[in-house]
Design an enzyme around this catalytic site. Sequence first.
Site, short mmCIF file in Angstrom:
data_model
loop_
_atom_site.label_atom_id
_atom_site.label_comp_id
_atom_site.label_asym_id
_atom_site.label_seq_id
_atom_site.Cartn_x
_atom_site.Cartn_y
_atom_site.Cartn_z
N ARG A 141 -62.74 42.71 33.03
CA ARG A 141 -62.39 41.73 31.99
C ARG A 141 -63.65 41.56 31.15
O ARG A 141 -64.62 40.93 31.58
CB ARG A 141 -61.96 40.44 32.66
CG ARG A 141 -61.44 39.36 31.71
CD ARG A 141 -60.96 38.17 32.53
NE ARG A 141 -60.64 37.03 31.70
CZ ARG A 141 -59.45 36.78 31.16
NH1 ARG A 141 -58.46 37.63 31.39
NH2 ARG A 141 -59.25 35.72 30.42
N HIS A 168 -54.91 43.42 25.81
CA HIS A 168 -54.68 42.72 27.09
C HIS A 168 -53.38 43.26 27.70
O HIS A 168 -52.37 42.53 27.80
CB HIS A 168 -54.59 41.21 26.85
CG HIS A 168 -54.76 40.38 28.09
ND1 HIS A 168 -54.94 40.93 29.35
CD2 HIS A 168 -54.75 39.03 28.28
CE1 HIS A 168 -55.05 39.96 30.23
NE2 HIS A 168 -54.94 38.81 29.62
N GLN A 171 -51.27 41.48 30.64
CA GLN A 171 -50.52 40.28 30.27
C GLN A 171 -49.14 40.66 29.72
O GLN A 171 -48.14 40.02 30.02
CB GLN A 171 -51.29 39.48 29.22
CG GLN A 171 -50.53 38.28 28.68
CD GLN A 171 -50.24 37.24 29.75
OE1 GLN A 171 -51.15 36.79 30.44
NE2 GLN A 171 -48.97 36.85 29.89
N ASP A 263 -50.40 32.07 21.38
CA ASP A 263 -51.55 32.21 22.28
C ASP A 263 -52.64 31.28 21.76
O ASP A 263 -52.48 30.62 20.72
CB ASP A 263 -52.02 33.67 22.29
CG ASP A 263 -53.13 33.93 23.29
OD1 ASP A 263 -53.26 33.16 24.27
OD2 ASP A 263 -53.90 34.89 23.09
N CYS A 303 -49.40 32.88 27.17
CA CYS A 303 -50.12 33.47 28.31
C CYS A 303 -51.00 32.47 29.05
O CYS A 303 -51.48 32.77 30.14
CB CYS A 303 -50.90 34.69 27.88
SG CYS A 303 -52.32 34.33 26.83
N ARG A 330 -47.65 37.65 36.44
CA ARG A 330 -48.94 38.33 36.36
C ARG A 330 -49.29 38.97 37.70
O ARG A 330 -49.88 40.06 37.77
CB ARG A 330 -50.04 37.32 35.96
CG ARG A 330 -50.01 36.86 34.52
CD ARG A 330 -50.38 37.99 33.57
NE ARG A 330 -51.66 38.58 33.88
CZ ARG A 330 -52.84 38.10 33.48
NH1 ARG A 330 -52.89 37.01 32.71
NH2 ARG A 330 -53.96 38.72 33.80
#
Length: 354
Positions: A141, A168, A171, A263, A303, A330
């Site tokens: 990450r 991402h 996700q 988001d 998310c 997830r």
Amino acid sequence: MLFNLRILLNNAAFRNGHNFVVRNFRCGQPLQNKVQLKGRDLLTLKNFTGEEIKYMLWLSADLKFRIKQKGEYLPLLQGKSLGMIFEKRSTRTRLSTETGFALLGGHPCFLTTQDIHLGVNESLTDTARVLSSMTDAVLARVYKQSDLDTLAKEASIPIINGLSDLYHPIQILADYLTLQEHYSSLKGLTLSWIGDGNNILHSIMMSAAKFGMHLQAATPKGYEPDPSVTKLSEQYAKENGTKLLLTNDPLEAAHGGNVLITDTWISMGQEEEKKKRLQAFQGYQVTMKTAKVAASDWTFLHCLPRKPEEVDDEVFYSPRSLVFPEAENRKWTIMAVMVSLLTDYSPQLQKPKF
């Protein structure tokens, strides 16, 4: 205890041809799988075909059914280890990956910036080679997509993008599994994005058309998606016969949409831009006014973590909001990613309709 496929095949219900219904998934005799992802990197969904992404979702549904619904123990990753590099903090990415990898019998090792500084006190090349000798895969990450690309180039093990400035992908897998569970199929859905032209939107743009989903995205002027991503997304839409609308009008993007998505407006590393961004995103809050122009079966995704200025409580906590099933998924999707990249396991659940 070693996993043995015969445990499932000898189960009386399967032997007698009975089917089990779990939400919108049907379990019966497994279909032959022609998709092989073992040894691959997952840096962006751009690198995967629609069938390959569908396979990861199929595997996610399979693991969720067998482990959560049936209570089976599947140590598919027994004896394997995972390096977890986190330049950015996270709740869902860390928890889903650590608990999921351990649930499958593997050993996750969490590394923060206090443990490892990518490209600072050791070159990315050296780090990649060291990690390759000690772990079976790495989930990173990071701030820069280019760091992931370098790790993948130099490593001899799979590298998974846990988030970068550009994409991402893990996700989006959770988002699609959530929508498949709710709508039974993804084809024909219209996704309405209202927010920043960020890594989440980029990952949707790299994958939605491959499922036959339409995308309508509204971003403020100056916060549009990356031009190179837009160009490729236009190509995907043309190839798959889907609609792609990019606008600066939130209500235009929401019009007729099945799924309203937003988001954070201020990602980690953008804190100094907070005042400027809050001003630029005025009018982009998702509310029931937004939902009024959406399709009658609209749902909402975020998310997380969520701020009230992005979506109000009425929408966020409404029955139409799928944010908490989305968060749980997830775990099942990252487990599927690890299993698909590290093993030869094939799903036993009948392939869902996409």
